[in-house]
Design a protein around this motif. Structure first.
Motif, PDB file in Angstrom:
ATOM      1  N   ILE A   1       0.823  -1.215   0.000  1.00 12.24           N
ATOM      2  CA  ILE A   1       0.000   0.000   0.000  1.00 12.24           C
ATOM      3  C   ILE A   1       0.851   1.256   0.000  1.00 12.24           C
ATOM      4  CG2 ILE A   1      -1.708   1.299   1.325  1.00 12.24           C
ATOM      5  CD1 ILE A   1      -2.756  -1.416   2.354  1.00 12.24           C
ATOM      6  N   ILE A   2       1.904   1.296   0.812  1.00 12.77           N
ATOM      7  CA  ILE A   2       2.663   2.544   0.932  1.00 12.77           C
ATOM      8  C   ILE A   2       3.449   2.872  -0.328  1.00 12.77           C
ATOM      9  CG2 ILE A   2       2.866   2.316   3.429  1.00 12.77           C
ATOM     10  CD1 ILE A   2       5.758   1.568   3.078  1.00 12.77           C
ATOM     11  N   ASN A   3       3.620   1.913  -1.220  1.00 10.70           N
ATOM     12  CA  ASN A   3       4.285   2.207  -2.485  1.00 10.70           C
ATOM     13  C   ASN A   3       3.315   2.702  -3.547  1.00 10.70           C
ATOM     14  OD1 ASN A   3       7.038   1.695  -1.957  1.00 10.70           O
ATOM     15  ND2 ASN A   3       6.642  -0.490  -1.963  1.00 10.70           N
TER      16      ASN A   3
ATOM     17  N   GLY B   1      -0.149   9.067   2.717  1.00 10.31           N
ATOM     18  CA  GLY B   1      -1.496   8.614   2.372  1.00 10.31           C
ATOM     19  C   GLY B   1      -1.857   7.320   3.079  1.00 10.31           C
ATOM     20  N   SER B   2      -0.877   6.422   3.220  1.00  8.39           N
ATOM     21  CA  SER B   2      -1.140   5.143   3.874  1.00  8.39           C
ATOM     22  C   SER B   2      -1.476   5.333   5.347  1.00  8.39           C
ATOM     23  CB  SER B   2       0.072   4.223   3.740  1.00  8.39           C
ATOM     24  OG  SER B   2       0.339   3.938   2.375  1.00  8.39           O
TER      25      SER B   2
ATOM     26  N   ALA C   1      -4.844   6.749   5.754  1.00  4.86           N
ATOM     27  CA  ALA C   1      -5.866   5.737   5.472  1.00  4.86           C
ATOM     28  C   ALA C   1      -6.060   4.785   6.646  1.00  4.86           C
ATOM     29  CB  ALA C   1      -5.485   4.955   4.214  1.00  4.86           C
ATOM     30  N   LEU C   2      -5.020   4.584   7.452  1.00  2.39           N
ATOM     31  CA  LEU C   2      -5.123   3.677   8.594  1.00  2.39           C
ATOM     32  C   LEU C   2      -6.041   4.218   9.681  1.00  2.39           C
ATOM     33  CD1 LEU C   2      -1.395   2.517   8.921  1.00  2.39           C
ATOM     34  CD2 LEU C   2      -3.346   1.119   8.224  1.00  2.39           C
ATOM     35  N   VAL C   3      -6.420   5.475   9.589  1.00  7.01           N
ATOM     36  CA  VAL C   3      -7.388   6.034  10.541  1.00  7.01           C
ATOM     37  C   VAL C   3      -8.738   5.323  10.398  1.00  7.01           C
ATOM     38  CG1 VAL C   3      -8.673   8.110  11.185  1.00  7.01           C
ATOM     39  CG2 VAL C   3      -6.226   8.271  10.661  1.00  7.01           C
ATOM     40  N   VAL C   4      -9.056   4.903   9.177  1.00  6.95           N
ATOM     41  CA  VAL C   4     -10.373   4.304   8.912  1.00  6.95           C
ATOM     42  C   VAL C   4     -10.591   3.006   9.698  1.00  6.95           C
ATOM     43  CG1 VAL C   4     -11.904   3.359   7.141  1.00  6.95           C
ATOM     44  CG2 VAL C   4     -10.544   5.411   6.668  1.00  6.95           C
TER      45      VAL C   4
ATOM     46  N   GLY D   1      -0.180  -1.745  10.692  1.00  6.84           N
ATOM     47  CA  GLY D   1       0.211  -0.851   9.606  1.00  6.84           C
ATOM     48  C   GLY D   1       1.126   0.254  10.072  1.00  6.84           C
ATOM     49  N   PHE D   2       0.815   0.854  11.205  1.00  4.43           N
ATOM     50  CA  PHE D   2       1.650   1.933  11.729  1.00  4.43           C
ATOM     51  C   PHE D   2       3.025   1.434  12.145  1.00  4.43           C
ATOM     52  CE2 PHE D   2      -2.208   4.597  12.307  1.00  4.43           C
ATOM     53  CZ  PHE D   2      -1.699   5.772  11.756  1.00  4.43           C
TER      54      PHE D   2
END
Length: 507
Positions: free
Chosen positions: A116-118, A124-125, A128-131, A162-163
């Motif tokens: 995802i981060i690429n 942005g990644s 997006a992890l806030v969701v 993710g973080f």
């Protein structure tokens, strides 16, 4: 380079892997370490600021703060759930699944986040992890049954996992080598602050209010981090040099001239494409293999050190000492010690070094769990025999937590960003994150069974023995990376002789 050429090059490099699955933008991060500054280039007109890098790193670790609240949530929430805090019964087995399902969600996300981060970038990644954070907390605020609680914790785990990969890599890409260790340690520091925060709030709040407060933190993180710049190396990788220039000026100061650094980033990208190797060749390199052995070994010994067992026994230890301290207050005291010790680690890791902190940390932790094992063994045999030894488990507990937070807690996460070559760093980080979360799940789920089979004393002795093995592993295998550029670390891992030339000579 055009997008088509970039895709063709990637397909040639990784024929069996989706587009740029494991090729991270921090493949260019060695160049960042030569960021132009007045003290390195001898140019008095070139000014480089460091405080914006601290701001960006702290903003990025807002996700770690949110993760810390999620990790600490089960301590105050567990008793509240059993006390019919949700309006439906929660058994011991159900509580264990609610607590450990976060680890499964985190483990499942560690490798996908590398893809995802690429595609959408580091910034942005993380936004997006806030969701999944919000989905998870919503399920914990308005659950109808145990299944919703377990699913909610798994969603929160997705964001935590993710973080744990994205944030350290982002920080490594924006940080100068002189403060890379300090900024890299911010992640673990913010996790401990998050744990302490939820301990404090949980002392008075009910489980629903506690979950609401925890759910607000990811929102605050997103509102702040949206104003931070994207990683310059990622922007250069995406042929967006103008945005990379703006990001560098934000991070280094308006007076900073980014032209040379941008040129170096671009040249390094072209050179890496020209001299590229296949994914299989990259993974079979001596440096990659040794990097995996070191990093995954540190993750293994971090989890089997007994940290979860010690935390689990916090209340029992304070009760055995007959201190009359409430269990909730005892956990807050432990949380305060974690924060203070981790903060000290961020201040000294670039001065003392990674290896010495790890050696001191693991060896002293082995002595602490040995002492805890002796105390609980004696207590199980004859309770009167430890009547005057209540100070021993409390002292062992406090020293254990301090030592873990100084070394074995934060340093393994920091070193992940230092040990791997750019073309495999993403996979290395993902594999280590997955291993760490899976081990946490296994140990959390099996601890009660282990304690039943070996007894309290035997369980702590087992952890002590594993910590001794960890100390030997660190002494023999783990290299010192303090003050070295990422290229110098790769040279060291390859077993080649390091050059003694100074930064000025290289420049």
């Amino acid at each position: 380079m055009s997008d088509t050429e970039d895709a063709d090059e990637t397909s040639r490099l990784l024929p069996a892997i989706p587009h740029r699955t494991y090729v991270y933008a921090d493949e260019l991060s060695p160049i960042l370490e030569h960021a132009v500054s007045s003290d390195q280039m001898g140019n008095p007109e070139q000014e480089t600021k460091k405080w914006p890098q601290y701001v960006a790193a702290l903003a990025a670790t807002g996700g770690a703060l949110a993760a810390g609240t999620a990790l600490g949530w089960t301590s105050p929430a567990g008793p509240l759930m059993k006390a019919d805090g949700y309006g439906f019964p929660v058994s011991d087995e159900a509580e264990s699944w609610v607590g450990s399902s976060l680890n499964l969600g985190a483990a499942a996300m560690c490798i996908p986040i590398g893809i995802i981060i690429n595609y959408i970038g580091r910034k942005g990644s993380m936004l997006a992890l806030v969701v999944p954070f919000l989905i998870g907390w919503a399920l914990l605020i308005w659950p109808q049954n145990i299944t919703m609680l377990i699913i909610g914790r798994a969603f929160i785990g997705i964001s935590c996992g993710g973080f744990c990969v994205a944030a350290p890599l982002f920080i490594g890409e924006i940080a100068h080598k002189s403060i890379r260790g300090t900024l890299g340690s911010f992640f673990q520091l913010m996790i401990t602050i998050g744990i302490l925060f939820v301990y404090g709030v949980g002392y008075k709040a009910n489980v629903v209010v506690l979950s609401i407060i925890c759910g607000v933190i990811p929102i605050v993180f997103g509102a702040i981090f949206v104003f931070m710049p994207e990683s310059p190396t990622y922007l250069v990788m995406k042929d967006n040099s103008q945005s990379a220039i703006k990001a560098l000026k934000w991070l280094r100061g308006e007076q900073y001239d980014p032209s040379e650094e941008i040129a170096e980033l671009q040249n390094d990208a072209e050179e890496r494409k020209t001299n590229s190797v296949t994914f299989g060749q990259a993974m079979s390199r001596k440096t990659t293999i040794r990097g995996l052995v070191v990093s995954m070994g540190l993750m293994f010994f971090q989890q089997v050190s007994g940290i979860n067992a010690v935390i689990f026994y916090t209340n029992a230890i304070f009760e055995a000492a007959e201190t009359d301290i409430e269990p909730a207050i005892a956990t807050i005291i432990i949380g305060v010690m974690q924060v203070i010790a981790t903060f000290v680690s961020t201040m000294i890791v670039d001065r003392v070094g990674r290896r010495i902190l790890l050696l001191i940390s693991d060896s002293v932790m082995a002595l602490c769990t040995l002492a805890l094992g002796i105390f609980f063994y004696m207590k199980d045999q004859n309770k009167d025999s430890v009547e005057n030894l209540g100070w021993l488990p409390v002292l062992s507990l406090c020293v254990f937590i301090i030592c873990f937070s100084l070394g074995l807690g934060p340093v393994p996460w920091l070193m992940i960003g230092e040990l791997f070559a750019p073309d495999v760093k993403g996979l290395g980080a993902s594999l280590n994150g997955t291993l760490n979360w899976l081990l946490a799940f296994v140990i959390t789920k099996t601890f009660v069974n282990l304690n039943t089979a070996l007894g309290s004393g035997g369980t702590f002795w087992l952890f002590s023995g594993l910590s001794i093995l960890g100390t030997i592993f660190i002494f023999i295998i783990v290299p010192e990376t303090k003050g070295k550029t990422l290229n110098e670390i790769q040279t060291m891992l390859a077993g080649e002789k390091e050059t003694n030339e100074t930064d000025e000579e290289r420049n």
